[in-house]
Design a protein around this motif. Sequence first.
Motif, PDB file in Angstrom:
ATOM      1  N   ASN A   1     -10.799  17.568 -28.002  1.00  0.00           N
ATOM      2  CA  ASN A   1     -10.921  18.940 -28.499  1.00  0.00           C
ATOM      3  C   ASN A   1      -9.516  19.399 -28.884  1.00  0.00           C
ATOM      4  OD1 ASN A   1     -11.056  21.759 -28.816  1.00  0.00           O
ATOM      5  ND2 ASN A   1     -12.869  21.870 -27.523  1.00  0.00           N
ATOM      6  N   LEU A   2      -9.297  19.628 -30.176  1.00  0.00           N
ATOM      7  CA  LEU A   2      -7.947  19.950 -30.653  1.00  0.00           C
ATOM      8  C   LEU A   2      -7.501  21.356 -30.265  1.00  0.00           C
ATOM      9  CD1 LEU A   2      -7.880  18.165 -34.130  1.00  0.00           C
ATOM     10  CD2 LEU A   2      -6.826  17.432 -31.983  1.00  0.00           C
ATOM     11  N   GLU A   3      -8.392  22.132 -29.627  1.00  0.00           N
ATOM     12  CA  GLU A   3      -7.955  23.440 -29.115  1.00  0.00           C
ATOM     13  C   GLU A   3      -7.433  23.331 -27.680  1.00  0.00           C
ATOM     14  OE1 GLU A   3     -10.905  26.530 -29.914  1.00  0.00           O
ATOM     15  OE2 GLU A   3      -9.791  26.904 -31.767  1.00  0.00           O
ATOM     16  N   ASP A   4      -7.452  22.144 -27.105  1.00  0.00           N
ATOM     17  CA  ASP A   4      -6.849  21.932 -25.787  1.00  0.00           C
ATOM     18  C   ASP A   4      -5.359  22.272 -25.871  1.00  0.00           C
ATOM     19  OD1 ASP A   4      -5.455  20.512 -23.579  1.00  0.00           O
ATOM     20  OD2 ASP A   4      -7.464  19.775 -23.108  1.00  0.00           O
ATOM     21  N   TYR A   5      -4.897  23.112 -24.966  1.00  0.00           N
ATOM     22  CA  TYR A   5      -3.495  23.567 -25.018  1.00  0.00           C
ATOM     23  C   TYR A   5      -2.514  22.397 -24.905  1.00  0.00           C
ATOM     24  CZ  TYR A   5      -3.719  23.012 -19.936  1.00  0.00           C
ATOM     25  OH  TYR A   5      -3.873  22.494 -18.680  1.00  0.00           O
ATOM     26  N   GLY A   6      -2.965  21.283 -24.321  1.00  0.00           N
ATOM     27  CA  GLY A   6      -2.090  20.110 -24.183  1.00  0.00           C
ATOM     28  C   GLY A   6      -1.678  19.519 -25.513  1.00  0.00           C
ATOM     29  N   PHE A   7      -2.466  19.790 -26.573  1.00  0.00           N
ATOM     30  CA  PHE A   7      -2.144  19.269 -27.905  1.00  0.00           C
ATOM     31  C   PHE A   7      -1.348  20.267 -28.757  1.00  0.00           C
ATOM     32  CE2 PHE A   7      -6.402  16.904 -27.470  1.00  0.00           C
ATOM     33  CZ  PHE A   7      -5.788  15.744 -26.978  1.00  0.00           C
ATOM     34  N   ALA A   8      -1.178  21.487 -28.257  1.00  0.00           N
ATOM     35  CA  ALA A   8      -0.702  22.609 -29.087  1.00  0.00           C
ATOM     36  C   ALA A   8       0.587  22.317 -29.848  1.00  0.00           C
ATOM     37  CB  ALA A   8      -0.523  23.859 -28.228  1.00  0.00           C
ATOM     38  N   ASP A   9       1.536  21.600 -29.226  1.00  0.00           N
ATOM     39  CA  ASP A   9       2.840  21.370 -29.871  1.00  0.00           C
ATOM     40  C   ASP A   9       2.889  20.088 -30.687  1.00  0.00           C
ATOM     41  OD1 ASP A   9       3.800  23.698 -28.719  1.00  0.00           O
ATOM     42  OD2 ASP A   9       4.408  22.660 -26.889  1.00  0.00           O
ATOM     43  N   ASP A  10       1.775  19.376 -30.766  1.00  0.00           N
ATOM     44  CA  ASP A  10       1.799  18.045 -31.414  1.00  0.00           C
ATOM     45  C   ASP A  10       0.691  17.876 -32.435  1.00  0.00           C
ATOM     46  OD1 ASP A  10       3.864  16.386 -29.663  1.00  0.00           O
ATOM     47  OD2 ASP A  10       2.705  17.669 -28.322  1.00  0.00           O
ATOM     48  N   LEU A  11       0.325  18.969 -33.126  1.00  0.00           N
ATOM     49  CA  LEU A  11      -0.800  18.894 -34.060  1.00  0.00           C
ATOM     50  C   LEU A  11      -0.348  18.339 -35.417  1.00  0.00           C
ATOM     51  CD1 LEU A  11      -2.670  22.185 -33.105  1.00  0.00           C
ATOM     52  CD2 LEU A  11      -3.491  19.850 -32.772  1.00  0.00           C
ATOM     53  N   ASN A  12      -0.129  17.023 -35.441  1.00  0.00           N
ATOM     54  CA  ASN A  12       0.180  16.335 -36.689  1.00  0.00           C
ATOM     55  C   ASN A  12      -0.569  15.000 -36.683  1.00  0.00           C
ATOM     56  OD1 ASN A  12       1.908  14.249 -35.408  1.00  0.00           O
ATOM     57  ND2 ASN A  12       3.156  16.045 -34.913  1.00  0.00           N
ATOM     58  N   LEU A  13      -0.558  14.302 -37.823  1.00  0.00           N
ATOM     59  CA  LEU A  13      -1.391  13.103 -37.947  1.00  0.00           C
ATOM     60  C   LEU A  13      -1.005  11.979 -36.987  1.00  0.00           C
ATOM     61  CD1 LEU A  13      -2.159  12.765 -41.762  1.00  0.00           C
ATOM     62  CD2 LEU A  13      -3.566  13.700 -39.940  1.00  0.00           C
ATOM     63  N   LYS A  14       0.263  11.977 -36.532  1.00  0.00           N
ATOM     64  CA  LYS A  14       0.676  10.956 -35.562  1.00  0.00           C
ATOM     65  C   LYS A  14      -0.118  11.097 -34.263  1.00  0.00           C
ATOM     66  CE  LYS A  14       5.435  10.252 -37.138  1.00  0.00           C
ATOM     67  NZ  LYS A  14       6.838  10.607 -36.866  1.00  0.00           N
ATOM     68  N   LEU A  15      -0.560  12.333 -33.987  1.00  0.00           N
ATOM     69  CA  LEU A  15      -1.311  12.572 -32.750  1.00  0.00           C
ATOM     70  C   LEU A  15      -2.543  11.673 -32.674  1.00  0.00           C
ATOM     71  CD1 LEU A  15      -1.762  14.266 -30.150  1.00  0.00           C
ATOM     72  CD2 LEU A  15      -3.010  15.913 -31.556  1.00  0.00           C
ATOM     73  N   PHE A  16      -3.254  11.522 -33.799  1.00  0.00           N
ATOM     74  CA  PHE A  16      -4.451  10.671 -33.804  1.00  0.00           C
ATOM     75  C   PHE A  16      -4.103   9.220 -33.450  1.00  0.00           C
ATOM     76  CE2 PHE A  16      -7.122  13.421 -36.943  1.00  0.00           C
ATOM     77  CZ  PHE A  16      -7.597  14.179 -35.885  1.00  0.00           C
ATOM     78  N   ASP A  17      -2.991   8.724 -34.001  1.00  0.00           N
ATOM     79  CA  ASP A  17      -2.573   7.354 -33.698  1.00  0.00           C
ATOM     80  C   ASP A  17      -2.238   7.195 -32.214  1.00  0.00           C
ATOM     81  OD1 ASP A  17      -2.767   6.110 -36.252  1.00  0.00           O
ATOM     82  OD2 ASP A  17      -0.972   7.182 -36.879  1.00  0.00           O
ATOM     83  N   ILE A  18      -1.534   8.199 -31.677  1.00  0.00           N
ATOM     84  CA  ILE A  18      -1.153   8.156 -30.248  1.00  0.00           C
ATOM     85  C   ILE A  18      -2.407   8.170 -29.372  1.00  0.00           C
ATOM     86  CG2 ILE A  18       0.016   9.428 -28.398  1.00  0.00           C
ATOM     87  CD1 ILE A  18       1.935  10.506 -30.652  1.00  0.00           C
ATOM     88  N   ILE A  19      -3.339   9.093 -29.705  1.00  0.00           N
ATOM     89  CA  ILE A  19      -4.578   9.207 -28.940  1.00  0.00           C
ATOM     90  C   ILE A  19      -5.361   7.897 -28.994  1.00  0.00           C
ATOM     91  CG2 ILE A  19      -6.900  10.253 -29.008  1.00  0.00           C
ATOM     92  CD1 ILE A  19      -5.474  12.915 -29.725  1.00  0.00           C
TER      93      ILE A  19
END
Length: 406
Positions: free
Chosen positions: A76-94
Amino acid sequence: MENILEILKKWNPWEKELDVGILREDYIKKIFPLMERREVLVLKGIRRSGKSTIIKQLIHKLLQNGTTKEQILYINLEDYGFADDLNLKLFDIIFDEYKKYTKNKKRTYFFIDEVQKLTSWEKWIRTKYDLEENIKFIVTGSSASLLSKELSTLLTGRNLSFTIMPLSFKEYCLFTKKEDLDGYMIYGGFPEIVLEKSEEKKNYLLQQYFEDIIHKDIIDRYNIRNTKQVINLSRYLVSSSGSKVSINKLSKVFGMAKDTIATYINYMVDAYLLSEVNYFSFSAKVKYEVSKLPKFYALDNGLVKIVSMKYSKNTGKMFENSVFIKLFEKYKEASYWGELSSEVDFVINRTAINVTSTDDIPEREFKGLNEFNKKYKGFTLIVISKSLKKEGVIPIKEFLNEELNY
């Protein structure tokens, strides 16, 4: 950023059972058979309408049908844990963290909630899709333009889209185990509101929903500075649901440029707060004449109530808005018609509908339909009443419960 794996464990069924709530069978029946196809499934709809719960119900059904827990990836991209990292690299990391943890070698069912939080998400999905990686994507968002022009270009032929609405009256009765038409008309169909027993908490939650839609899906999303103007305009339009709207008049009342008003209204429609109903004509030229003002309806009665405390006493407006929501569920659009003193509330396919909240039906309701019928032949004419049933007249409860085949 908070440890990615810990965030993923919160949302996924790997080490715990997911709370799937009350089954929304109609949606699951439509969506689940498509889980084995390649296309990206897109679930759109107003905030708090139950999209996340439907995701959990789809996951539950997958697990029931033999999919392993390790094949599920849900974020869920509204999780505060993702708030500072909302870029396409995030999907690769996840995805890397997920693969390391689950060691899954079979197909991955990747559920992404509130996907519009991440700009250009469709490019990442398109790349994975075109590389024919063994991933099934299911995404949700609180935005009608989730399939915007750019996205449609990127994912043409690669997506199947569904609009998730608050509970229909039929679902409302299933959730509450009673046919409480008044409760449905006054408080609407947001699942959490329907299940809440306290009127005080219902009102509090509805107020919170309204503010979240305005702030998260309009003000924050479009970086609007003059927040007060947007809030006042949205309150006005929702409270006057079903009324004709003149952008010229709104411009004078709110002291805003006409283009700004039109833009803000588009944002409200995009957030599923409102839906536009245009004048009916087979001629596009007549339909969009400046003098043929559009109407706007709210997509949940509870939101109208919360911005207009008189609403619960205005049964005519409640009836009309409930009928519109039912039509929108099936057709996503409707028209209205009127000439001089004759009016038809809704024209849909080959059916013309007038709505009244009484059984002592005013003559004007029949007059409007008959005048329309003189001009446009071959339409079925219907009056929706409080409880009267006879030829051409349907009680509202029956209308809200029936499968529409117009």
